[in-house]
Design a protein around this motif. Sequence first.
Motif, PDB file in Angstrom:
ATOM      1  N   ILE A   2      -8.265   4.653  -3.884  1.00 24.32           N
ATOM      2  CA  ILE A   2      -9.109   4.296  -2.933  1.00 24.32           C
ATOM      3  C   ILE A   2      -9.703   2.942  -3.000  1.00 24.32           C
ATOM      4  N   MET A   3     -10.191   2.491  -4.065  1.00 21.72           N
ATOM      5  CA  MET A   3     -10.816   1.195  -4.325  1.00 21.72           C
ATOM      6  C   MET A   3      -9.605   0.094  -3.641  1.00 21.72           C
TER       7      MET A   3
ATOM      8  N   THR B   4      -7.255   0.667  -1.593  1.00 19.08           N
ATOM      9  CA  THR B   4      -7.089   0.873  -0.240  1.00 19.08           C
ATOM     10  C   THR B   4      -8.260   0.000   0.718  1.00 19.08           C
ATOM     11  N   LEU B   5      -9.445  -0.005   0.134  1.00 15.86           N
ATOM     12  CA  LEU B   5     -10.595  -0.529   0.584  1.00 15.86           C
ATOM     13  C   LEU B   5     -10.296  -2.205   0.608  1.00 15.86           C
TER      14      LEU B   5
ATOM     15  N   ILE C 136     -18.441   3.366  -1.370  1.00 18.83           N
ATOM     16  CA  ILE C 136     -17.756   4.217  -0.526  1.00 18.83           C
ATOM     17  C   ILE C 136     -16.911   5.023  -1.346  1.00 18.83           C
ATOM     18  N   ALA C 137     -16.100   4.328  -2.326  1.00 13.33           N
ATOM     19  CA  ALA C 137     -15.109   5.334  -2.836  1.00 13.33           C
ATOM     20  C   ALA C 137     -15.896   6.202  -3.661  1.00 13.33           C
TER      21      ALA C 137
ATOM     22  N   TRP D 253       0.772  -1.047   0.034  1.00 16.19           N
ATOM     23  CA  TRP D 253       0.141  -0.031  -0.080  1.00 16.19           C
ATOM     24  C   TRP D 253       0.776   1.123  -0.069  1.00 16.19           C
TER      25      TRP D 253
ATOM     26  N   ARG E  13     -20.369  -2.563  -1.954  1.00 17.60           N
ATOM     27  CA  ARG E  13     -20.409  -1.519  -0.745  1.00 17.60           C
ATOM     28  C   ARG E  13     -19.308  -0.672  -0.755  1.00 17.60           C
ATOM     29  N   ASN E  14     -17.944  -1.289  -1.238  1.00 16.50           N
ATOM     30  CA  ASN E  14     -16.605  -0.489  -1.475  1.00 16.50           C
ATOM     31  C   ASN E  14     -16.705   0.386  -2.431  1.00 16.50           C
TER      32      ASN E  14
ATOM     33  N   VAL F 112      -7.528  -3.143   2.930  1.00 17.09           N
ATOM     34  CA  VAL F 112      -8.343  -3.237   4.453  1.00 17.09           C
ATOM     35  C   VAL F 112      -9.112  -4.620   4.670  1.00 17.09           C
ATOM     36  N   ALA F 113      -9.849  -4.858   3.467  1.00 17.98           N
ATOM     37  CA  ALA F 113     -10.671  -6.209   3.730  1.00 17.98           C
ATOM     38  C   ALA F 113      -9.850  -7.241   3.722  1.00 17.98           C
TER      39      ALA F 113
END
Length: 647
Positions: free
Chosen positions: A300-301, A303-304, A323-324, A279, A319-320, A307-308
Amino acid sequence: MRDLWQNQLGNLFFWTPFLMAFGAGLYFNLSHEPDFISCIIGLIISVILICVKIPKLVRGIVLFIFGFCYASVFTHMLNTPQISHSIHNIEITGTVQRTDYTDEKSRLYIKTDANQIGAGDGAAIVRVSSDAKHPTPNIGDKISATIGLFRPDGADAPETFDYARWAYFNKITATGYINKFNVIEAANSGGISGLRDYIHRYTNSFLADTLVLGYKNAVPKSDAEIWTATGIGHIWSISGFHITLVSAWLLAIFYLIFRSIPQITKRTPARIPALICAWVGLLFYVILSGSDVATIRAFIMATLIFVAFIFGRNAISMRNVCIAFLILFLMNPHFVMQAGFQLSFAAIFGLVWLWNDLRPKMPHNKILKIIYTAILTSLVATIFTAPFVVAHFYNLPIYSLIGNLVLLPIFSVAIMPLICVGVVTAGVGWTWPIDAAHSIYNFCLNIGESIANIPSAILTLPHIPNIALVLIIIGFLCIMFIRPIKMKINYILGGVFICGGITVIATYPKPIFYATADHELVAFVNQNTGTLEFSKSRASNHYFTFDTWKQINGDAVETKNIRRKPIDGVWIYETQNFTLAYIQKFVPVMKNINSLCANENIDYIVSYFDINAPKCNHKILRGGFVIYPSGTVKYVYHLRPWHNPHE
């Protein structure tokens, strides 16, 4: 019906970013600016209501109002300085913020005092072009320069690209040219800007400029036309394709490193430190590439997803993506009006829907599975992005599926890796990876040219009205987000809305007369040939207007501009429903205005000069507008904050 509604509760969040986006879209397309104080009050109230428990349908309305009011408040808070008229040979002092390289010229973004250019208080950023053959200053250099500036133009026709709005939200006060400059204070060679300049100079490769540094226009123009025709023009805008490749390489490298360190793997799975390090490396790549909108969206995608993966959750989910979408909308609501944003999210929503919700059956053979996946992915991405491609560019590459299947794998496994390695090795004098990448690029270019030369490689399509685009988007949302119980209600509703949008496109009339706001340039549709004829064959103040009007009319952009010659200085344009007189020069205006006013057969009078004729003011048309075959006049409004209406 109640059971159907209950079944939707789990997907209601997915509608949130789109309701906000529709609200913002309405704001950006209004003819006049709404009351600012009312928008502030509306924003405050909508935020409060979003935070409390209210009925779901009411919440949807509140989200729409929030998007509308947020776009208004953001616009006024941004307050980009603007010039009121073009300026030539003005001396300024400023700092080079960034540079964009093309094969023909270099574009410098210079931050200067707004007072120096008559744009009010504060700091202004101007974008000026210089000959690519001449040396350019480094990013961060403080320079004195002689430049010419042009005020960004508004839309050339209703619901078309508004360059003034785009410039305002990208914090560009004016565009123009630079004649000469002197470096007053050289920049510190350190920092990311210095590194970008250094990489550009020592690689001397447009592939490195585009695929690593994010300069979109560095690819030769003739090549770019081929890539567009083959449907892989997105290669030259760093987005999900590039972020996916770089993150996969970084993750693989760091995973192998940490797997070989038992002191770490005994305490934690190797994927966690590998994901963190990957990352960080990805963040560096994003910053190095210039942090474009599509790049930030993809980051951003990613990063999500990272994290997942760390927390063992579903990585790629609707959902991700939502959010982005929300994060980028809050960063700048005008993103929803830009082609890059729309195309990026259309593709990613379509692909996530395909693999998470539709879940197509895969063949068991590994080779067939790879081919099937590539075909299905390319097909869905093409379908979901097609409305936006046509809306912004008026054409659709027919053989994009072939281009993506044949050329994208070569870029993925050969050109992109070689360029990334070459950026590192060229610094120590080893340029063979970059040279190899260019050789493979030329091979791909030959393939692309063959695809582009297939008959009807690009299909020219009519203008898509905003209402039609909205209907098509709602149709896609119904297909993706509505959960059916027994009957496939999502496909039925989706089909109804999409067919409704297509019907609007098919039945929407094309204008037969066009006029710029200053009436220097007008265009008539020849009743016999159907092609456009202009009052002038060239107009420096309206350079791109010719192309826009041709695209709306369905004419080929590269054709010669046909000039309509007047009789005694007056153009008389007769149609079945109206007759129009256009006068461009002063003497014909003085000689003919009285007779034109008295002539009952003349419905409209258009003049390059402002006419005050009390007896026939109802005939005189002012400002930018188009006229449809029925005689209906639709104006192009330039009264919004990005048009500097208070000049």
